[in-house]
Design an enzyme around this catalytic site. Structure first.
Site, short mmCIF file in Angstrom:
data_model
loop_
_atom_site.label_atom_id
_atom_site.label_comp_id
_atom_site.label_asym_id
_atom_site.label_seq_id
_atom_site.Cartn_x
_atom_site.Cartn_y
_atom_site.Cartn_z
N LYS A 68 -41.35 12.47 51.81
CA LYS A 68 -40.61 11.51 51.04
C LYS A 68 -41.39 10.04 50.94
O LYS A 68 -41.77 9.55 51.77
CB LYS A 68 -39.30 11.41 51.40
CG LYS A 68 -38.65 12.70 51.55
CD LYS A 68 -37.02 12.55 52.11
CE LYS A 68 -36.30 14.02 51.69
NZ LYS A 68 -34.87 13.81 52.29
N TYR A 126 -30.73 17.46 65.75
CA TYR A 126 -31.08 18.69 66.51
C TYR A 126 -31.09 18.75 68.01
O TYR A 126 -30.92 19.76 68.75
CB TYR A 126 -32.66 18.77 66.39
CG TYR A 126 -33.05 19.06 64.76
CD1 TYR A 126 -33.02 20.23 64.14
CD2 TYR A 126 -33.52 18.15 63.87
CE1 TYR A 126 -33.17 20.35 62.87
CE2 TYR A 126 -33.70 18.20 62.53
CZ TYR A 126 -33.50 19.22 62.05
OH TYR A 126 -34.04 19.43 60.78
#
Length: 317
Positions: free
Chosen positions: A189, A296
């Site tokens: 990105k 996570y």
């Protein structure tokens, strides 16, 4: 600030902001287009309220818009909490820009916050299921060699599917027989590049594809420098890559839905479960902030609690 700039129409002032985000902040084209859609909805909402200048916007107007995009009261489809949050972020950004540029004296969006999205934990699949998916691919054909290389690559690097299909041959340095690590240059990105190691299984699969599979596919078209080619010799699309994974999952007997992003989630989760530092995983995933990656750790913490509860002799009274 010139008089023209200070009194420009809302659409033109929005374009000034988007230009700034593109040039100064390096916002990715897809993100820029999403902001453009969000702000077009905002200026349309304001126009319906008779507001055509930046200085006339009040905090009440911004709050009303934040509510309208969730309820659909502005006459358009209601947005999910996640999409509404992104839209409010875009609105806050444009108002902050206008304030800093002297277009407005105050920032009416400063205290308006996105709706709560709720924490959506990534879905990872067990290593055993990943292996079944990878090993179910028939590598006796050029397309099969490509499929195995693609899937091994996605799980080995944690690459986004757009990053994988956007790769050129020169972006990878793999040698399936070499002792040293293979690497790939991924463009994420904001066009930010990062180097990511490629594991030996993926390196061998990509190497085999480059030697045997890709030349056969390239002969059918003009894929140019693209690493992963379709059956016509052109660059593989994201949709085709998704279909490759879905087919492999079905053949492997994996009943849950598996997407390319599932492999990315699994890559991160399995690394952390194996003891990898969260900041290393952040770099590998290409996250701008470690906060994004820390979601996570919540998954692995749940796993640790389950293991503890099942294994420790004094976990339960």
């Amino acid at each position: 600030m010139s008089g023209t700039e200070a009194t420009g129409t809302l659409p033109s002032l929005v374009e000034d902001y988007l230009q700034h985000m593109s040039v100064e902040r390096g916002l990715a084209p897809n993100t820029l287009e999403a902001y453009r859609r969000d702000l077009r909805r905002y200026t349309g909402f304001l126009a319906a309220r008779g507001i055509h200048g930046a200085t006339a916007i009040t905090r009440h107007d911004v709050s009303a818009f934040a509510q309208a995009i969730v309820s659909g009261e502005d006459g358009l489809s209601p947005l999910s909490p996640r999409s509404a949050a992104r839209t409010v972020v875009a609105v806050r950004g444009v108002h902050r820009f206008w304030t800093l540029e002297g277009i407005t004296e105050g920032d009416p969006a400063r205290d308006v916050h996105p709706p709560a999205t709720g924490r959506r934990l990534p879905k990872a699949i067990p290593v055993s299921e990943v292996v079944r998916i990878l090993e179910t691919v028939d590598t006796t054909t050029p397309s099969g060699q490509r499929d195995r290389a693609l899937l091994e690559f996605l799980y080995s690097t944690g690459a986004r599917i757009s990053e994988a299909v956007g790769l050129d041959v020169d972006d990878v340095s793999v040698d399936g027989s070499a002792e040293g690590p293979s690497v790939v240059r991924l463009t994420g990105k904001g066009s930010k590049q990062r180097l990511v190691p490629v594991g030996s299984y993926a390196a061998r699969a990509v190497d085999a594809y480059l030697v045997r599979g890709r030349p056969a596919l390239a002969a059918k078209g003009t894929g140019g420098a693209a690493l992963f080619l379709n059956m016509r010799g052109g660059r593989l699309s994201r949709q085709s890559a998704w279909s490759i994974l879905r087919t492999a999952s079905e053949r492997a007997g994996v009943v849950r839905e598996v997407s390319p992003h599932t492999l990315r989630h699994s890559f991160a989760t399995h690394l952390l479960e194996g003891g990898a530092d969260v900041r290393v995983v952040q770099e590998l995933l290409g996250h701008a902030s470690v906060t994004t990656t820390q979601v996570y750790t919540l998954v692995t913490a749940d796993t640790l609690r389950e293991v503890y509860a099942a294994a420790h002799p004094r976990a339960h009274a």
